[in-house]
Design a protein around this motif. Structure first.
Motif, PDB file in Angstrom:
ATOM      1  N   VAL A   9       0.845  -1.184   0.000  1.00 43.21           N
ATOM      2  CA  VAL A   9       0.000   0.000   0.000  1.00 43.21           C
ATOM      3  C   VAL A   9       0.882   1.235   0.000  1.00 43.21           C
ATOM      4  O   VAL A   9       1.827   1.324   0.778  1.00 43.21           O
ATOM      5  CB  VAL A   9      -0.896   0.010   1.265  1.00 43.21           C
ATOM      6  N   LEU A  11       0.478   4.892   0.908  1.00 42.80           N
ATOM      7  CA  LEU A  11      -0.507   5.797   1.516  1.00 42.80           C
ATOM      8  C   LEU A  11      -0.531   7.166   0.851  1.00 42.80           C
ATOM      9  O   LEU A  11      -1.521   7.883   0.936  1.00 42.80           O
ATOM     10  CB  LEU A  11      -0.218   5.958   3.014  1.00 42.80           C
ATOM     11  N   SER A  14      -3.158   6.619  -2.125  1.00 42.03           N
ATOM     12  CA  SER A  14      -4.147   5.587  -1.833  1.00 42.03           C
ATOM     13  C   SER A  14      -5.329   5.633  -2.815  1.00 42.03           C
ATOM     14  O   SER A  14      -6.028   4.648  -2.989  1.00 42.03           O
ATOM     15  CB  SER A  14      -4.630   5.704  -0.386  1.00 42.03           C
TER      16      SER A  14
END
Lengths: 137, 558
Positions: A9, A11, A14
């Motif tokens: 992931v 961030l 996102s």
């Protein structure tokens, strides 16, 4: 078939992850697999967090929120790298290994000319990992 | 040192910072990267800070083109510029240098020394050994190779009246002076050299490094030079005040680095000519430029391998090679003399440090203006670069530990290096006077590039040790170019250390080009002129930075 699914992931981006995250959630539900979000940050302050702890907290919250929305439990684990530009791929590989994952679901950009020199993270992960890698474009 | 990420694996286990790890996070509206633009140039996506990258990039490109276009016209300009700055602002550089040392020592003994960088549970990413290897490779490597023999011998017997404090000369009209004068001249030569490589340069590095580390790791501001000035300028550091500071830092780093690259290239070229007996290579700018191109290509490979795979490996290799060379000279050279001289040299350094740091009322213009002022400007121009490097490896240490490790230990290492190479060379001059090779290269004719090789040529296995020395120069060159471009990339990306790799390639390439252009358009003096002229404004910036640093430290919980 799959028991532990790892999703890298980012961030800071996102919004670009929706497809990969949704796919991973569906797969996790389908196979009854454990879902683990992993992420790599610099030790220096970034646009996401002031320090690695804050980053880990934000990742944990992100995973928890997604988990509640999807009705499953999502774990998270944050990693730091001294030179993220170069070290991200190696760190993600290690993250998948640490998590005992049997599948990585990763979002990637459209391949372009520059990929002949510096491939995408997803592409490189797929060619180096010993487990299955699902690159979502 | 390879297990650099182990501590981070557990970050999830502690959701909140421990009370002891508390720090004063500066609350700012600014979000890292908010001024960054992400243009797509051809196939390459960039992530760069808008005014800082664009302005410094354009100026550097223009500088290279103009210097090459007007090579014959620019040479006298550079010569005059360096002379003007060092002879009119020597007092300023010397006072600034003294202030940095005093600030460091003041913080060391005051309660501010208890502040911990990055919170209580952060642990360093690199072992001390790996850290020092990188510190020296990036911070002083090429300089130690270039000046290790040259500087002490020069002060010992300069026929041009440049000796420190205008004291005794070991050689007068090509003949050795009487033994007492020779010993006094030797001590003064070593004190004058260690002064330039000791507490003062490392204090400059320490101030910048500590400030960068404090404002990034404790206050949560981006890892870039402007963040240091937040306590003074507040939110204005995100505007043009900050842009100017960052752009100055980029120029200082770039030209300071280019100076070292120029020294390195000319020394490597001279060394190759010396070892393989090829005439004229040392003086050939073409050969130096070809070397810069080849070595820049090596730096490109290193930069693509990242911090751990590139700079760190090469630095460790270099530390081993430098250690071998140092031990060789100590063991094969006058071993006992060097060992006893080390302590006598340190004594001489502390005895002379006050007269040498005195900015006014001195007559040793050649030493004070030609050497000290140049060195101070050069170190200051390097300080953002070395400072950011030290900052990135100093998390988890207390300020007191930090200053001890950055100020005192490197000073001792520099003293050992200078004692060994300078001391062995001076012994050769004392033993064989005008017949020694070093005498020929430093005192009779001034061929600074060959001074180290001259000293090695009078020891056994000269071909092997000279080759090791050439390799050392080249690898130091690679590590400096590589780590310098990492730092410039971070500053021009607004403090992001994960910007696209193509930006590093741009900076590595242009560092090589700047060094090459300056060598062609005026030689080493052009490089030195640019280092001094970017060092001057940045010295002012750093003095202001000292105020900000103390303010920042006082706001931290202790």
């Amino acid at each position: 078939m799959f028991k532990r699914i790892v999703v890298p992931v980012d961030l800071a981006h996102s919004d670009l992850l929706a497809n990969a995250l949704d796919t991973a959630t569906d797969l996790a539900k389908h196979y009854g697999a454990k879902l683990i979000y992993v992420s790599v940050t610099a030790e220096t302050p970034t646009s996401v967090a002031h320090n690695p702890k804050e980053f880990a907290d934000k990742l944990a919250k992100f995973a928890a929120d997604r988990g509640v929305a999807a009705g499953i439990e999502i774990e998270s684990k944050a990693y730091t790298a001294t030179d993220p530009t170069i070290d991200v791929d190696a760190t993600l590989l290690r993250a998948a290994e640490d998590a005992g994952a049997d599948l990585v679901v990763i979002a990637s950009h459209k391949p372009g000319f520059a990929d002949y020199f510096w491939g995408s993270h997803g592409g490189r992960l797929a060619s180096h990992a010993t487990i299955s890698v699902f690159v979502i474009r | 040192m390879s297990d650099s990420n182990d501590e981070s694996d557990n970050v999830t286990s502690e959701a909140l910072p421990a009370p002891e790890g508390a720090s004063e996070i500066i609350d700012t509206e600014y979000e890292i990267g908010e001024q960054n633009i992400t243009p797509q140039i051809g196939p390459f996506g960039l992530d760069i800070h808008n005014p800082v990258f664009v302005i410094s990039g354009l100026v550097v490109v223009a500088f290279v083109i103009l210097t090459l276009a007007f090579q014959t016209q620019v040479e006298p300009v550079f010569t005059a510029l360096r002379g003007f700055l060092t002879s009119n602002f020597d007092w300023f550089f010397i006072i600034a240098g003294n202030i940095f040392v005093l600030v460091c020592l003041g913080i060391l003994v005051s309660p501010l020394g208890k502040v911990r960088i990055g919170g209580a549970d952060a642990t360093p990413d690199y072992s001390y050994l790996g850290w020092f290897a990188m510190l020296f490779a990036a911070g002083m490597g090429i300089g130690l190779m270039f000046f290790g023999v040259l500087e002490p011998v020069y002060y010992f017997g300069t026929p041009w009246g440049d000796q420190p404090l205008m004291r005794d000369l070991g050689i007068v009209d090509g003949e050795l002076a009487d033994p007492a004068t020779v010993e006094a001249a030797r001590r003064m030569a070593m004190a004058g050299t260690i002064y330039h490589w000791g507490l003062h340069p490392w204090a400059m590095y320490a101030v910048v490094a500590l400030s960068l580390a404090l404002f990034a790791y404790n206050k949560g501001l981006p890892l870039t030079v402007r963040s240091i000035f937040y306590p003074i300028f507040g939110e204005r550091v995100w505007g043009w005040t900050g842009h100017v500071i960052d752009i100055l830092a980029v120029f200082a780093t770039l030209f300071g680095l280019a100076t070292s690259l120029g020294f390195g290239a000319s020394q490597a070229a001279a060394g190759i000519g010396f070892v393989f007996g090829i005439e004229g290579i040392g003086e050939s700018v073409t050969v130096a430029v070809i070397l810069i191109v080849v070595i820049t290509a090596m730096a490109l490979v290193s930069v693509l391998r990242g911090l751990d795979g590139g700079v760190k490996r090469l630095s460790e290799l270099n530390m081993i090679l430098a250690g071998i060379l140092l031990l060789f000279v100590i063991l094969v050279g006058p071993t006992m003399t060097l060992v006893s001289q080390f302590f006598s040299n340190l004594g001489a350094y502390f005895q002379q440090i006050l007269p040498l740091s005195n900015p006014i009322g001195r007559e040793d213009d050649g030493y004070r203006q030609g050497w000290t002022a140049f060195y101070w400007a050069w170190w200051i121009s390097w300080s953002p670069f070395v400072g950011m490097f030290i900052a990135r490896v100093s998390r988890g240490r207390s300020v007191r530990e930090f200053i001890t490790c950055v100020l005192l230990i490197p000073t001792i290492v520099s003293a050992i290096w200078m004692t060994t190479f300078g001391g062995a060379a001076i012994e050769q001059v004392i033993a064989r006077a005008s017949e020694s090779a070093v005498f020929g290269y430093v005192i009779e004719a001034y061929v600074p590039e060959l001074s180290l090789f001259g000293m090695l040529s009078e020891l056994p296995l000269a071909a092997i040790t000279s080759t090791i020395a050439i390799i050392l120069v080249i690898v130091f060159f690679v590590t400096s170019s590589d780590s310098g471009s990492l730092v410039i990339d971070t500053i021009t990306a607004g403090g992001k250390i994960d910007a696209p790799v193509v930006q590093r390639i741009f900076w590595v390439t242009f560092e090589g080009l700047v060094a090459a252009a300056l060598l062609i358009g005026g030689g080493l003096v052009a490089l030195q002129a640019m280092a001094v002229s970017t060092g001057l404004p940045f010295a002012l910036v750093l003095l202001l930075g000292c105020v900000a640093l103390i303010k920042g430290l006082m706001a931290e919980p202790r």
